[in-house]
Design a protein around this motif. Structure first.
Motif, mmCIF file in Angstrom:
data_model
loop_
_atom_site.group_PDB
_atom_site.id
_atom_site.type_symbol
_atom_site.label_atom_id
_atom_site.label_comp_id
_atom_site.label_asym_id
_atom_site.label_seq_id
_atom_site.Cartn_x
_atom_site.Cartn_y
_atom_site.Cartn_z
ATOM 1 N N GLY A 47 -78.752 -68.425 -20.697
ATOM 2 C CA GLY A 47 -79.030 -69.663 -20.884
ATOM 3 C C GLY A 47 -79.879 -70.996 -22.182
ATOM 4 N N GLU A 48 -81.085 -71.895 -21.784
ATOM 5 C CA GLU A 48 -81.690 -71.993 -23.270
ATOM 6 C C GLU A 48 -83.263 -72.491 -22.329
ATOM 7 O OE1 GLU A 48 -81.570 -75.987 -25.101
ATOM 8 O OE2 GLU A 48 -79.207 -75.675 -24.211
ATOM 9 N N PHE A 49 -83.632 -71.939 -23.215
ATOM 10 C CA PHE A 49 -85.391 -72.694 -22.568
ATOM 11 C C PHE A 49 -85.275 -73.583 -21.503
ATOM 12 C CE2 PHE A 49 -86.531 -68.045 -25.340
ATOM 13 C CZ PHE A 49 -87.574 -67.944 -23.742
ATOM 14 N N GLY A 50 -86.164 -73.946 -20.743
ATOM 15 C CA GLY A 50 -86.327 -75.345 -20.789
ATOM 16 C C GLY A 50 -84.958 -76.134 -19.809
ATOM 17 N N LYS A 51 -84.155 -75.375 -19.712
ATOM 18 C CA LYS A 51 -83.173 -75.549 -18.624
ATOM 19 C C LYS A 51 -82.958 -74.841 -17.593
ATOM 20 C CE LYS A 51 -81.712 -78.161 -22.047
ATOM 21 N NZ LYS A 51 -81.633 -79.536 -21.782
ATOM 22 N N ALA A 52 -83.087 -75.890 -16.628
ATOM 23 C CA ALA A 52 -82.144 -75.469 -15.048
ATOM 24 C C ALA A 52 -81.462 -74.235 -15.011
ATOM 25 C CB ALA A 52 -82.600 -76.499 -13.949
ATOM 26 N N GLY A 53 -81.456 -73.015 -14.383
ATOM 27 C CA GLY A 53 -80.154 -72.395 -14.517
ATOM 28 C C GLY A 53 -80.126 -71.086 -15.748
ATOM 29 N N SER A 54 -81.783 -71.043 -16.358
ATOM 30 C CA SER A 54 -82.109 -70.092 -17.427
ATOM 31 C C SER A 54 -82.015 -68.820 -16.544
ATOM 32 C CB SER A 54 -82.516 -71.143 -18.102
ATOM 33 O OG SER A 54 -81.965 -71.874 -19.273
ATOM 34 N N VAL A 55 -82.221 -67.324 -17.278
ATOM 35 C CA VAL A 55 -83.113 -66.550 -16.552
ATOM 36 C C VAL A 55 -83.324 -65.985 -17.688
ATOM 37 C CG1 VAL A 55 -81.850 -64.473 -16.016
ATOM 38 C CG2 VAL A 55 -80.428 -65.715 -15.687
ATOM 39 N N VAL A 56 -84.381 -66.163 -17.526
ATOM 40 C CA VAL A 56 -86.078 -65.190 -18.327
ATOM 41 C C VAL A 56 -85.724 -63.857 -17.622
ATOM 42 C CG1 VAL A 56 -86.519 -67.069 -19.431
ATOM 43 C CG2 VAL A 56 -87.458 -66.216 -17.456
ATOM 44 N N ILE A 57 -86.541 -63.097 -18.458
ATOM 45 C CA ILE A 57 -87.142 -61.771 -17.977
ATOM 46 C C ILE A 57 -88.560 -61.688 -18.759
ATOM 47 C CG2 ILE A 57 -87.025 -58.828 -18.729
ATOM 48 C CD1 ILE A 57 -83.997 -59.459 -18.728
ATOM 49 N N TRP A 58 -89.232 -61.480 -17.605
ATOM 50 C CA TRP A 58 -91.252 -61.752 -17.852
ATOM 51 C C TRP A 58 -91.174 -60.083 -17.488
ATOM 52 C CZ3 TRP A 58 -93.558 -65.778 -18.324
ATOM 53 C CH2 TRP A 58 -93.115 -66.938 -18.183
ATOM 54 N N LYS A 59 -91.841 -59.051 -19.163
ATOM 55 C CA LYS A 59 -93.076 -58.325 -19.230
ATOM 56 C C LYS A 59 -94.133 -58.775 -18.444
ATOM 57 C CE LYS A 59 -90.065 -55.590 -21.692
ATOM 58 N NZ LYS A 59 -89.379 -55.192 -22.638
ATOM 59 N N TYR A 60 -95.302 -58.152 -17.504
ATOM 60 C CA TYR A 60 -96.399 -58.264 -17.086
ATOM 61 C C TYR A 60 -97.620 -57.703 -16.660
ATOM 62 C CZ TYR A 60 -94.988 -59.284 -13.065
ATOM 63 O OH TYR A 60 -94.157 -58.190 -11.659
ATOM 64 N N THR A 61 -98.432 -57.446 -16.392
ATOM 65 C CA THR A 61 -99.546 -57.015 -16.207
ATOM 66 C C THR A 61 -100.232 -58.095 -14.960
ATOM 67 O OG1 THR A 61 -99.583 -55.751 -17.654
ATOM 68 C CG2 THR A 61 -101.199 -55.379 -16.173
ATOM 69 N N VAL A 62 -99.749 -56.910 -13.463
ATOM 70 C CA VAL A 62 -100.949 -57.460 -12.808
ATOM 71 C C VAL A 62 -101.630 -55.582 -12.066
ATOM 72 C CG1 VAL A 62 -100.502 -58.570 -9.997
ATOM 73 C CG2 VAL A 62 -98.894 -59.026 -11.492
ATOM 74 N N GLY A 63 -102.702 -56.249 -11.748
ATOM 75 C CA GLY A 63 -103.425 -54.691 -11.288
ATOM 76 C C GLY A 63 -103.362 -53.697 -12.017
ATOM 77 N N GLY A 64 -103.358 -54.350 -13.431
ATOM 78 C CA GLY A 64 -103.824 -52.343 -13.924
ATOM 79 C C GLY A 64 -101.804 -52.014 -14.086
ATOM 80 N N LYS A 65 -100.954 -52.265 -13.480
ATOM 81 C CA LYS A 65 -100.097 -52.471 -13.600
ATOM 82 C C LYS A 65 -98.655 -52.983 -14.263
ATOM 83 C CE LYS A 65 -99.693 -49.926 -9.214
ATOM 84 N NZ LYS A 65 -99.606 -50.379 -7.317
ATOM 85 N N GLU A 66 -97.989 -52.359 -15.596
ATOM 86 C CA GLU A 66 -97.161 -53.056 -16.266
ATOM 87 C C GLU A 66 -95.702 -53.296 -14.959
ATOM 88 O OE1 GLU A 66 -96.282 -51.561 -20.113
ATOM 89 O OE2 GLU A 66 -98.901 -51.907 -20.519
ATOM 90 N N LEU A 67 -95.392 -54.394 -15.035
ATOM 91 C CA LEU A 67 -94.220 -55.200 -14.542
ATOM 92 C C LEU A 67 -93.082 -55.570 -15.541
ATOM 93 C CD1 LEU A 67 -96.201 -55.649 -10.572
ATOM 94 C CD2 LEU A 67 -95.017 -53.600 -11.319
ATOM 95 N N VAL A 68 -91.868 -55.730 -14.471
ATOM 96 C CA VAL A 68 -90.899 -56.890 -15.056
ATOM 97 C C VAL A 68 -90.792 -57.177 -13.752
ATOM 98 C CG1 VAL A 68 -88.558 -56.628 -15.966
ATOM 99 C CG2 VAL A 68 -90.035 -54.618 -16.638
ATOM 100 N N ALA A 69 -89.952 -58.458 -14.412
ATOM 101 C CA ALA A 69 -89.356 -59.831 -13.832
ATOM 102 C C ALA A 69 -88.646 -60.670 -14.284
ATOM 103 C CB ALA A 69 -90.223 -60.240 -12.761
ATOM 104 N N LYS A 70 -87.101 -60.531 -13.310
ATOM 105 C CA LYS A 70 -85.857 -61.012 -14.197
ATOM 106 C C LYS A 70 -86.118 -62.132 -13.127
ATOM 107 C CE LYS A 70 -81.694 -60.000 -15.708
ATOM 108 N NZ LYS A 70 -80.248 -59.496 -15.301
ATOM 109 N N GLU A 71 -85.899 -63.418 -13.833
ATOM 110 C CA GLU A 71 -85.926 -65.132 -12.732
ATOM 111 C C GLU A 71 -85.007 -65.687 -13.838
ATOM 112 O OE1 GLU A 71 -90.503 -64.209 -11.839
ATOM 113 O OE2 GLU A 71 -90.225 -66.036 -13.336
#
Length: 151
Positions: A47-71
């Protein structure tokens, strides 16, 4: 103790609420420069940034752990300044059947109020409530605010 839960946190920001909403809705790929200790990358998968229906993959850190989420961006309401992300793959789904993140910016009063909501369903009773995500949301909010304050 139930498997379904909701966590909410709110904070006022001194910066423009419209700018904050623009970052979380249309420019999430810029967040890693504003809050690198929390977010390392946000890449467009579909899709496109700023549009409903788009899918993004995040690389982030929570509690010292590097994690991934597809949203998937489920809701992007410019008038109400709300964006809702539904986690469809990644580390969160090892513990949660459902994990939905909503960010709302209220610019109607004198202050700009940012509200983060996490709706979730745990896979089982042994899973802890994701309170560390509230801490991360507040940290992200303050970092975006600081980034946009006049120097």
């Amino acid at each position: 103790m139930g498997l379904i839960g909701k966590l909410i946190c709110q904070t006022c920001i001194k910066t423009d609420g419209d700018v904050f909403h623009e970052v979380v809705s249309a420019k999430p790929h810029h967040m890693h420069t504003m809050t690198p200790q929390n977010i390392q990358a946000c890449d467009l998968h579909e899709g496109e940034f700023g549009k409903a229906g788009s899918v993004v993959i995040w690389k982030y850190t929570v509690g010292g752990k590097e994690l991934v989420a597809k949203e998937r961006v489920e809701v992007l309401d410019e008038e109400d300044k709300t964006v809702t992300y539904n986690v469809i793959e990644g580390d969160l789904l090892k513990s949660f059947k459902i994990f939905v993140i909503t960010v709302h910016v209220d610019t109607s009063g004198l202050d700009n109020l940012v509200t983060w909501s996490f709706d979730y369903e745990k896979l089982d009773e042994s899973v802890k409530d994701p309170t560390e995500y509230l801490d991360m949301a507040l940290s992200i909010t303050k970092d975006i605010e600081t980034h946009h304050l006049p120097k």
